[in-house]
Enzyme design. Structure first.
Site, PDB file in Angstrom:
ATOM      1  N   ASN A 210       0.801  -1.352  -0.282  1.00 16.52           N
ATOM      2  CA  ASN A 210      -0.564   0.317  -0.152  1.00 16.52           C
ATOM      3  C   ASN A 210       1.031   1.171  -0.478  1.00 16.52           C
ATOM      4  O   ASN A 210       1.743   1.466  -0.042  1.00 16.52           O
ATOM      5  CB  ASN A 210      -1.111  -0.167   1.142  1.00 16.52           C
ATOM      6  CG  ASN A 210       0.028  -0.424   2.072  1.00 16.52           C
ATOM      7  OD1 ASN A 210       0.410   0.248   2.614  1.00 16.52           O
ATOM      8  ND2 ASN A 210      -0.588  -1.910   2.805  1.00 16.52           N
ATOM      9  N   ASP A 279      -4.068  -6.430   4.558  1.00 11.90           N
ATOM     10  CA  ASP A 279      -5.715  -7.560   5.413  1.00 11.90           C
ATOM     11  C   ASP A 279      -4.917  -8.553   5.155  1.00 11.90           C
ATOM     12  O   ASP A 279      -5.907  -9.613   5.761  1.00 11.90           O
ATOM     13  CB  ASP A 279      -6.921  -6.575   4.716  1.00 11.90           C
ATOM     14  CG  ASP A 279      -7.213  -5.174   5.757  1.00 11.90           C
ATOM     15  OD1 ASP A 279      -6.411  -4.997   7.087  1.00 11.90           O
ATOM     16  OD2 ASP A 279      -7.837  -4.538   5.045  1.00 11.90           O
ATOM     17  N   PRO A 305      -3.662 -12.132   9.849  1.00  8.44           N
ATOM     18  CA  PRO A 305      -4.204 -11.843  11.419  1.00  8.44           C
ATOM     19  C   PRO A 305      -4.377 -10.288  11.472  1.00  8.44           C
ATOM     20  O   PRO A 305      -3.830  -9.617  11.310  1.00  8.44           O
ATOM     21  CB  PRO A 305      -2.881 -12.744  12.208  1.00  8.44           C
ATOM     22  CG  PRO A 305      -1.541 -12.578  11.232  1.00  8.44           C
ATOM     23  CD  PRO A 305      -2.261 -13.221   9.755  1.00  8.44           C
ATOM     24  N   ASP A 306      -5.478 -10.071  12.277  1.00 12.02           N
ATOM     25  CA  ASP A 306      -5.454  -8.088  13.082  1.00 12.02           C
ATOM     26  C   ASP A 306      -4.518  -8.488  13.844  1.00 12.02           C
ATOM     27  O   ASP A 306      -5.020  -8.630  15.620  1.00 12.02           O
ATOM     28  CB  ASP A 306      -6.924  -8.170  13.384  1.00 12.02           C
ATOM     29  CG  ASP A 306      -7.400  -6.567  13.317  1.00 12.02           C
ATOM     30  OD1 ASP A 306      -6.330  -5.981  14.250  1.00 12.02           O
ATOM     31  OD2 ASP A 306      -8.126  -6.661  13.234  1.00 12.02           O
ATOM     32  N   ILE A 307      -3.381  -7.881  14.125  1.00 11.04           N
ATOM     33  CA  ILE A 307      -2.385  -7.247  15.210  1.00 11.04           C
ATOM     34  C   ILE A 307      -2.878  -6.676  16.309  1.00 11.04           C
ATOM     35  O   ILE A 307      -2.009  -7.350  17.072  1.00 11.04           O
ATOM     36  CB  ILE A 307      -1.047  -6.484  14.447  1.00 11.04           C
ATOM     37  CG1 ILE A 307      -0.591  -7.633  13.632  1.00 11.04           C
ATOM     38  CG2 ILE A 307      -0.260  -6.343  15.862  1.00 11.04           C
ATOM     39  CD1 ILE A 307       1.046  -6.685  12.414  1.00 11.04           C
ATOM     40  N   LYS A 337     -14.396   0.358  14.928  1.00 11.18           N
ATOM     41  CA  LYS A 337     -13.220  -0.083  14.949  1.00 11.18           C
ATOM     42  C   LYS A 337     -12.606   0.098  16.497  1.00 11.18           C
ATOM     43  O   LYS A 337     -11.784  -0.554  17.485  1.00 11.18           O
ATOM     44  CB  LYS A 337     -11.946   0.228  14.222  1.00 11.18           C
ATOM     45  CG  LYS A 337     -12.425   0.410  12.993  1.00 11.18           C
ATOM     46  CD  LYS A 337     -10.851   0.744  11.746  1.00 11.18           C
ATOM     47  CE  LYS A 337     -10.890   0.332  10.623  1.00 11.18           C
ATOM     48  NZ  LYS A 337     -10.168   0.377   9.399  1.00 11.18           N
ATOM     49  N   LYS A 341     -12.601  -3.830  18.564  1.00 12.36           N
ATOM     50  CA  LYS A 341     -11.244  -4.628  18.992  1.00 12.36           C
ATOM     51  C   LYS A 341     -10.881  -3.698  20.218  1.00 12.36           C
ATOM     52  O   LYS A 341      -9.769  -4.374  20.619  1.00 12.36           O
ATOM     53  CB  LYS A 341     -10.523  -3.546  17.832  1.00 12.36           C
ATOM     54  CG  LYS A 341     -10.348  -3.689  16.680  1.00 12.36           C
ATOM     55  CD  LYS A 341      -9.467  -3.875  15.573  1.00 12.36           C
ATOM     56  CE  LYS A 341      -9.412  -3.724  14.462  1.00 12.36           C
ATOM     57  NZ  LYS A 341      -8.397  -3.378  13.382  1.00 12.36           N
TER      58      LYS A 341
END
Length: 405
Positions: A210, A279, A305-307, A337, A341
């Site tokens: 990105n 993602d 994985p969502d760190i 979010k 989270k």
């Protein structure tokens, strides 16, 4: 007096804001500073030497080769004398000279010859401030460790409205006092910060990534260190210099970033996740370069994985700050979010605003926490990092106080 005993060389460039400099000198001396003034040729059209000499108590320097000063080496004399070189106002032209090492008058030569802390208070038309060459020069100067004071936003002498006004003298004095007497709200705290993009390989040649430059994360790391924190910076591939005193860990993929974060997180009090983590990643990475055989290529991706969510879900998580770069419904997505989270704070920015965010030296943030919000206006990322860290420090301390009850 917060500037007691400080030796300040005030450089004045040719802008309409120069008329405020006698008042600036008066306020600096009232705080206990000794002030010597360097006036460049164009500045003399806006403010007189006599007025500046009267308020500073010293002769005003204007010429590079002054036969009355140190055998015609006045720039060396002043360069050694100064604790701080403050240039206010500084014009776009002088910023360009400073950024590229052009020394063609007393002020720019003094800048190259001094080891003093350098501070700039810009003053120029709003479009000149926003111009790409000016912002590029600003980036170079900040990489040299120069401190930026302002500019302010508002009505300008030309009739325009926008960023580019020189800060008022009292605000310059306050900023300079803070710099010379730094408050360290994060002293004794340990911050873990992620920055930059991740790269997810498709084959030995190609990857997906990105536009993240890492500048925001690196700015936060630098300013957190300045505020007394121990800082560990886990970064994806970026072309940035490690801030002084910061421990840096280089990674490429989201999985590598997760491993690095989890190896460090238990030793840290605050986690700031600025990295733009991919993602998804390819389900299978080809051993050899994928050849161009067909008109279409189909690849299968699986979720990374969502760190941030992983860290926030630990039994004893650090204070967790997330980032959300959004192109629509910024507030709604950021608040979702924050809740989903279980974060302590989230900083959101609108990536559709020209000149801000990815690959820019400036940004603006909408910061949310449970029950609260504060908007941080567009400004250079180093200044924005200070404002954000002040919020983080306040909320972190509030949480600690609540937990101790």
């Amino acid at each position: 007096m917060t500037l007691q005993g400080k030796k300040i060389v005030l450089g004045i460039c040719g802008g309409i804001a120069a008329y405020k400099t006698p008042d600036l000198v008066r306020k600096l001396t009232a705080e206990g500073a000794q002030v010597r003034v360097v006036l460049n040729q164009s500045a003399s059209h806006f403010v007189s030497e006599l007025a500046l000499q009267a308020v500073s108590g010293f002769p005003v320097s204007t010429d590079l080769l002054d036969p009355s000063a140190e055998a015609a080496m006045g720039h060396i004399e002043l360069a050694k004398w100064a604790d701080v070189l403050l240039i206010a106002p500084v014009t776009a032209n002088t910023m360009a000279k400073l950024a590229h090492g052009i020394a063609d008058d007393l002020l720019t030569t003094l800048y190259l010859a001094t080891t003093a802390q350098v501070c700039l208070a810009p003053a120029m038309n709003q479009q000149m401030w926003k111009a790409k060459p000016t912002q590029h020069n600003l980036s170079l100067l900040q990489n040299y460790g120069i401190h930026l004071l302002g500019p302010a936003d508002g009505a300008q002498a030309c009739g325009d409205i926008g960023p580019g006004r020189m800060l008022e003298p009292e605000d310059i004095v306050k900023s300079l006092s803070s710099l010379c007497n730094p408050v360290q709200p994060l002293a004794g705290k340990r911050l873990l910060i992620t920055a930059g993009p991740t790269r997810e390989c498709l084959d030995p040649v190609r990857f997906i990534s990105n536009h993240s430059s890492g500048k925001m994360g690196f700015a936060i790391a630098e300013q957190a260190r300045n505020q007394g924190a121990e800082v560990t910076l886990v970064t994806g591939p970026v072309a940035l210099t490690t801030p002084k005193g910061v421990q840096r860990i280089n990674v490429e993929s989201a999985a590598q970033m997760l491993d690095a974060v989890m190896a460090e997180v238990n030793q840290h009090d605050i986690f700031v996740a600025t990295a733009a983590v991919a993602d998804y990643r390819a389900q299978a990475v080809a051993d050899n370069k994928i050849k161009k055989n067909d008109d279409e290529l189909t690849l299968t991706f699986v979720k990374n994985p969502d760190i941030l969510k992983t860290v926030a879900g630990l039994p004893k998580p650090p204070f967790c700050v997330g980032f959300a770069a959004e192109s629509q419904d910024v507030e709604a997505y950021a608040k979702r979010k924050l809740a989903d989270k279980k974060l302590d704070m989230i900083a959101a920015n609108d990536i559709t605003i020209a000149g801000l965010g990815f690959n820019s030296d400036a940004n603006a943030l909408n910061v949310f926490w449970p029950g609260g919000r504060q908007d941080l206006p567009a400004q250079p990322k180093l200044a924005l990092a200070v404002a954000l860290l002040n919020l983080i420090s306040e909320r972190y301390q509030e949480k600690q106080d609540t937990q101790s009850l």
